[in-house]
Design a protein around this motif. Structure first.
Motif, PDB file in Angstrom:
ATOM      1  N   TRP A  44       0.845  -1.192   0.000  1.00  0.00           N
ATOM      2  CA  TRP A  44       0.000   0.000   0.000  1.00  0.00           C
ATOM      3  C   TRP A  44       0.882   1.245   0.000  1.00  0.00           C
ATOM      4  CZ3 TRP A  44      -5.406   0.860   0.424  1.00  0.00           C
ATOM      5  CH2 TRP A  44      -6.181  -0.310   0.355  1.00  0.00           C
ATOM      6  N   HIS A  45       0.382   2.323  -0.613  1.00  0.00           N
ATOM      7  CA  HIS A  45       1.107   3.592  -0.666  1.00  0.00           C
ATOM      8  C   HIS A  45       0.216   4.727  -0.189  1.00  0.00           C
ATOM      9  CE1 HIS A  45       3.547   1.167  -3.387  1.00  0.00           C
ATOM     10  NE2 HIS A  45       4.511   2.027  -3.170  1.00  0.00           N
ATOM     11  N   ARG A  46       0.844   5.777   0.299  1.00  0.00           N
ATOM     12  CA  ARG A  46       0.143   7.004   0.701  1.00  0.00           C
ATOM     13  C   ARG A  46       0.725   8.118  -0.156  1.00  0.00           C
ATOM     14  NH1 ARG A  46      -3.934   8.737   3.984  1.00  0.00           N
ATOM     15  NH2 ARG A  46      -3.499  10.644   5.108  1.00  0.00           N
ATOM     16  N   THR A  47      -0.133   8.843  -0.864  1.00  0.00           N
ATOM     17  CA  THR A  47       0.341   9.901  -1.751  1.00  0.00           C
ATOM     18  C   THR A  47       0.599  11.186  -0.968  1.00  0.00           C
ATOM     19  OG1 THR A  47      -1.891  10.667  -2.256  1.00  0.00           O
ATOM     20  CG2 THR A  47      -0.977   8.942  -3.687  1.00  0.00           C
ATOM     21  N   ARG A  48       1.276  12.126  -1.600  1.00  0.00           N
ATOM     22  CA  ARG A  48       1.567  13.415  -0.943  1.00  0.00           C
ATOM     23  C   ARG A  48       0.302  14.173  -0.580  1.00  0.00           C
ATOM     24  NH1 ARG A  48       6.663  15.596  -4.512  1.00  0.00           N
ATOM     25  NH2 ARG A  48       8.101  13.997  -3.803  1.00  0.00           N
ATOM     26  N   ASP A  49      -0.760  13.964  -1.362  1.00  0.00           N
ATOM     27  CA  ASP A  49      -2.016  14.662  -1.054  1.00  0.00           C
ATOM     28  C   ASP A  49      -2.891  13.887  -0.065  1.00  0.00           C
ATOM     29  OD1 ASP A  49      -2.971  12.627  -2.679  1.00  0.00           O
ATOM     30  OD2 ASP A  49      -3.857  13.948  -4.174  1.00  0.00           O
ATOM     31  N   GLY A  50      -2.350  12.797   0.510  1.00  0.00           N
ATOM     32  CA  GLY A  50      -3.031  12.101   1.597  1.00  0.00           C
ATOM     33  C   GLY A  50      -3.939  10.950   1.200  1.00  0.00           C
ATOM     34  N   ARG A  51      -3.908  10.545  -0.064  1.00  0.00           N
ATOM     35  CA  ARG A  51      -4.747   9.417  -0.486  1.00  0.00           C
ATOM     36  C   ARG A  51      -4.016   8.102  -0.272  1.00  0.00           C
ATOM     37  NH1 ARG A  51      -5.466   9.386  -5.912  1.00  0.00           N
ATOM     38  NH2 ARG A  51      -3.578  10.607  -6.098  1.00  0.00           N
ATOM     39  N   ASP A  52      -4.776   7.056   0.065  1.00  0.00           N
ATOM     40  CA  ASP A  52      -4.244   5.702   0.209  1.00  0.00           C
ATOM     41  C   ASP A  52      -4.496   4.956  -1.091  1.00  0.00           C
ATOM     42  OD1 ASP A  52      -3.451   5.694   3.052  1.00  0.00           O
ATOM     43  OD2 ASP A  52      -5.574   6.062   3.375  1.00  0.00           O
ATOM     44  N   ILE A  53      -3.457   4.273  -1.612  1.00  0.00           N
ATOM     45  CA  ILE A  53      -3.568   3.552  -2.874  1.00  0.00           C
ATOM     46  C   ILE A  53      -3.186   2.086  -2.654  1.00  0.00           C
ATOM     47  CG2 ILE A  53      -2.843   3.471  -5.299  1.00  0.00           C
ATOM     48  CD1 ILE A  53      -4.152   6.137  -4.576  1.00  0.00           C
ATOM     49  N   CYS A  54      -4.075   1.166  -3.072  1.00  0.00           N
ATOM     50  CA  CYS A  54      -3.829  -0.270  -2.899  1.00  0.00           C
ATOM     51  C   CYS A  54      -2.720  -0.733  -3.870  1.00  0.00           C
ATOM     52  CB  CYS A  54      -5.107  -1.065  -3.111  1.00  0.00           C
ATOM     53  SG  CYS A  54      -5.680  -1.170  -4.812  1.00  0.00           S
ATOM     54  N   PRO A  55      -2.113  -1.883  -3.611  1.00  0.00           N
ATOM     55  CA  PRO A  55      -1.039  -2.379  -4.466  1.00  0.00           C
ATOM     56  C   PRO A  55      -1.459  -2.563  -5.935  1.00  0.00           C
ATOM     57  CG  PRO A  55      -1.119  -3.647  -2.442  1.00  0.00           C
ATOM     58  CD  PRO A  55      -2.314  -2.749  -2.446  1.00  0.00           C
ATOM     59  N   ASP A  56      -2.662  -3.071  -6.180  1.00  0.00           N
ATOM     60  CA  ASP A  56      -3.106  -3.293  -7.562  1.00  0.00           C
ATOM     61  C   ASP A  56      -3.212  -1.985  -8.335  1.00  0.00           C
ATOM     62  OD1 ASP A  56      -3.252  -6.021  -7.151  1.00  0.00           O
ATOM     63  OD2 ASP A  56      -5.396  -6.014  -6.725  1.00  0.00           O
ATOM     64  N   CYS A  57      -3.788  -0.966  -7.724  1.00  0.00           N
ATOM     65  CA  CYS A  57      -3.909   0.330  -8.391  1.00  0.00           C
ATOM     66  C   CYS A  57      -2.548   0.987  -8.564  1.00  0.00           C
ATOM     67  CB  CYS A  57      -4.843   1.259  -7.610  1.00  0.00           C
ATOM     68  SG  CYS A  57      -6.583   0.763  -7.722  1.00  0.00           S
ATOM     69  N   TRP A  58      -1.702   0.892  -7.556  1.00  0.00           N
ATOM     70  CA  TRP A  58      -0.375   1.496  -7.621  1.00  0.00           C
ATOM     71  C   TRP A  58       0.421   0.867  -8.782  1.00  0.00           C
ATOM     72  CZ3 TRP A  58       1.536   5.665  -5.219  1.00  0.00           C
ATOM     73  CH2 TRP A  58       2.911   5.901  -5.338  1.00  0.00           C
ATOM     74  N   ASN A  59       0.424  -0.459  -8.850  1.00  0.00           N
ATOM     75  CA  ASN A  59       1.156  -1.145  -9.917  1.00  0.00           C
ATOM     76  C   ASN A  59       0.531  -0.913 -11.283  1.00  0.00           C
ATOM     77  OD1 ASN A  59       3.007  -2.156  -8.061  1.00  0.00           O
ATOM     78  ND2 ASN A  59       1.799  -3.998  -7.708  1.00  0.00           N
ATOM     79  N   GLY A  60      -0.777  -0.640 -11.304  1.00  0.00           N
ATOM     80  CA  GLY A  60      -1.472  -0.363 -12.567  1.00  0.00           C
ATOM     81  C   GLY A  60      -1.365   1.090 -12.993  1.00  0.00           C
ATOM     82  N   GLY A  61      -0.660   1.918 -12.205  1.00  0.00           N
ATOM     83  CA  GLY A  61      -0.466   3.320 -12.551  1.00  0.00           C
ATOM     84  C   GLY A  61      -1.645   4.222 -12.224  1.00  0.00           C
ATOM     85  N   LYS A  62      -2.610   3.735 -11.453  1.00  0.00           N
ATOM     86  CA  LYS A  62      -3.779   4.535 -11.071  1.00  0.00           C
ATOM     87  C   LYS A  62      -3.475   5.299  -9.794  1.00  0.00           C
ATOM     88  CE  LYS A  62      -6.538   0.797 -12.859  1.00  0.00           C
ATOM     89  NZ  LYS A  62      -7.383  -0.306 -12.477  1.00  0.00           N
ATOM     90  N   ARG A  63      -2.847   6.448  -9.958  1.00  0.00           N
ATOM     91  CA  ARG A  63      -2.419   7.218  -8.787  1.00  0.00           C
ATOM     92  C   ARG A  63      -3.083   8.548  -8.791  1.00  0.00           C
ATOM     93  NH1 ARG A  63       3.827   5.419  -9.654  1.00  0.00           N
ATOM     94  NH2 ARG A  63       3.330   3.247  -9.707  1.00  0.00           N
TER      95      ARG A  63
END
Length: 63
Positions: A44-63
């Protein structure tokens, strides 16, 4: 009192909307910060603007 902390993916895809994948870290996280720290180990990732992104979306470039 018992409770659990879960994190929800906030990635969006044009035309499809928000992902809404939800995950809870193993064990009992006592705060969202602790949950994010544990889920980071699972991709899982947390973006600079505070959104949480799941591994599937992160790897799929949906940021």
């Amino acid at each position: 009192m018992s409770f659990y902390v879960s994190i929800v993916c906030e990635a969006t895809t044009p035309g499809a909307g928000r992902c809404w994948t939800e995950d809870t870290p193993p064990g009992e996280a006592k705060s969202a910060t602790e949950a994010r720290r544990r889920l980071k180990q699972q991709g899982w990732h947390r973006t600079r603007d505070g959104r949480d992104i799941c591994p599937d979306c992160w790897n799929g470039g949906k940021r």
